[in-house]
Design a protein around this motif. Structure first.
Motif, PDB file in Angstrom:
ATOM      1  N   ARG A 107       0.810  -1.223   0.000  1.00  0.00           N
ATOM      2  CA  ARG A 107       0.000   0.000   0.000  1.00  0.00           C
ATOM      3  C   ARG A 107       0.838   1.265   0.000  1.00  0.00           C
ATOM      4  O   ARG A 107       0.297   2.369   0.024  1.00  0.00           O
ATOM      5  N   THR A 109       3.269   4.113   1.691  1.00  0.00           N
ATOM      6  CA  THR A 109       3.178   4.797   2.977  1.00  0.00           C
ATOM      7  C   THR A 109       2.678   6.207   2.751  1.00  0.00           C
ATOM      8  O   THR A 109       2.579   6.681   1.612  1.00  0.00           O
ATOM      9  N   ALA A 110       2.386   6.890   3.849  1.00  0.00           N
ATOM     10  CA  ALA A 110       1.943   8.282   3.736  1.00  0.00           C
ATOM     11  C   ALA A 110       3.015   9.147   3.084  1.00  0.00           C
ATOM     12  O   ALA A 110       2.707  10.110   2.374  1.00  0.00           O
ATOM     13  N   ASP A 160     -10.723  -1.582   3.148  1.00  0.00           N
ATOM     14  CA  ASP A 160      -9.743  -1.668   4.232  1.00  0.00           C
ATOM     15  C   ASP A 160      -8.359  -1.280   3.729  1.00  0.00           C
ATOM     16  O   ASP A 160      -7.584  -0.627   4.446  1.00  0.00           O
ATOM     17  N   ALA A 163      -7.840   2.535   3.583  1.00  0.00           N
ATOM     18  CA  ALA A 163      -8.312   3.268   4.756  1.00  0.00           C
ATOM     19  C   ALA A 163      -7.308   4.289   5.266  1.00  0.00           C
ATOM     20  O   ALA A 163      -7.686   5.256   5.927  1.00  0.00           O
ATOM     21  N   ASP A 164      -6.016   4.085   4.968  1.00  0.00           N
ATOM     22  CA  ASP A 164      -4.982   4.999   5.452  1.00  0.00           C
ATOM     23  C   ASP A 164      -4.464   5.900   4.332  1.00  0.00           C
ATOM     24  O   ASP A 164      -3.257   6.080   4.159  1.00  0.00           O
ATOM     25  N   GLY A 168      -2.408   3.166   0.050  1.00  0.00           N
ATOM     26  CA  GLY A 168      -3.534   2.377  -0.449  1.00  0.00           C
ATOM     27  C   GLY A 168      -3.174   1.689  -1.742  1.00  0.00           C
ATOM     28  O   GLY A 168      -2.032   1.759  -2.204  1.00  0.00           O
ATOM     29  N   ASN A 200     -12.773   6.291   2.402  1.00  0.00           N
ATOM     30  CA  ASN A 200     -11.370   5.878   2.400  1.00  0.00           C
ATOM     31  C   ASN A 200     -10.773   6.103   3.784  1.00  0.00           C
ATOM     32  O   ASN A 200     -11.059   7.077   4.428  1.00  0.00           O
TER      33      ASN A 200
END
Length: 200
Positions: A107, A109-110, A160, A163-164, A168, A200
């Motif tokens: 996914r 990362t931020a 799911d 969600a972050d 994603g 989201n």
């Protein structure tokens, strides 16, 4: 896939014009979620086309398949290395994907959302399944989709997985007839007419 079919396509890859057509279809699919776009007709399985068009020496790929050699075709044609499911940039499911597999896709990362996977799922059709409602960027109000082969459990797993946000996954649903539908990580999916959408 037969040996003759493998010999016909292995090492050839996509014609540059066809690759551009695939790329444009993907861009349209992601920019306008819920609106199917046509992929060009080739000797490859339609769901393999996005990875064939975009994978290269630096993008790990994973292919989920049953008793066929399309993973080898993809890696030879593009030079892309095979990667574990949780590390691949492009995950192509030529057979029905499971919820665990979908949740295993990287996914990002931020701080590095661009490292997330694009998951390409082969489905029988973009019609005939359980309806779902899309909203979010690129969607004019709402759009209702009903892909056959991407059920409620997979939709829940996908929600799911995004969600972050901005981490994603991005998903392309590719039907047997070559139609492709994009579900970017910014797209919200809910049950039609429900009072609250799954954000989201």
């Amino acid at each position: 896939m037969t040996t003759a079919a493998t010999d016909k396509v292995i090492g050839i890859g996509l014609d540059p014009v066809v690759a551009q057509q695939v790329y444009r279809a993907m861009l349209q699919a992601f920019s306008r979620p819920g609106l199917p776009q046509p992929l060009p007709s080739t000797d490859f399985p339609p769901a393999l086309l996005p990875a064939l068009a975009l994978a290269d020496l630096e993008t790990g790929v994973a292919v989920l398949e049953d008793d066929s050699d399309w993973r080898e075709v993809l890696t030879v044609a593009t030079g892309a290395p095979v990667a574990a499911l949780g590390q691949a940039k492009y995950v192509t499911a030529l057979r029905p994907i499971t919820t665990d597999e979908l949740l295993s896709a990287t996914r990002g990362t931020a701080l590095s959302p661009e490292s997330a996977a694009t998951v390409i799922c082969s489905v029988r059709s973009l019609d005939g399944g359980t309806p779902a409602e899309l909203a979010g960027p690129g969607v004019n109000g709402t759009e209702t989709i009903a892909p056959l082969g991407f059920d409620d459990a997979l939709r829940s797993a996908r929600n799911d997985a995004v969600a972050d946000f901005p981490a994603g996954i991005d998903i392309l649903l590719v039907a047997d007839d070559g139609a492709v539908l994009g579900l970017s990580r910014t797209t919200r999916i809910s049950t039609p007419h429900s009072s609250t959408a799954q954000e989201n």
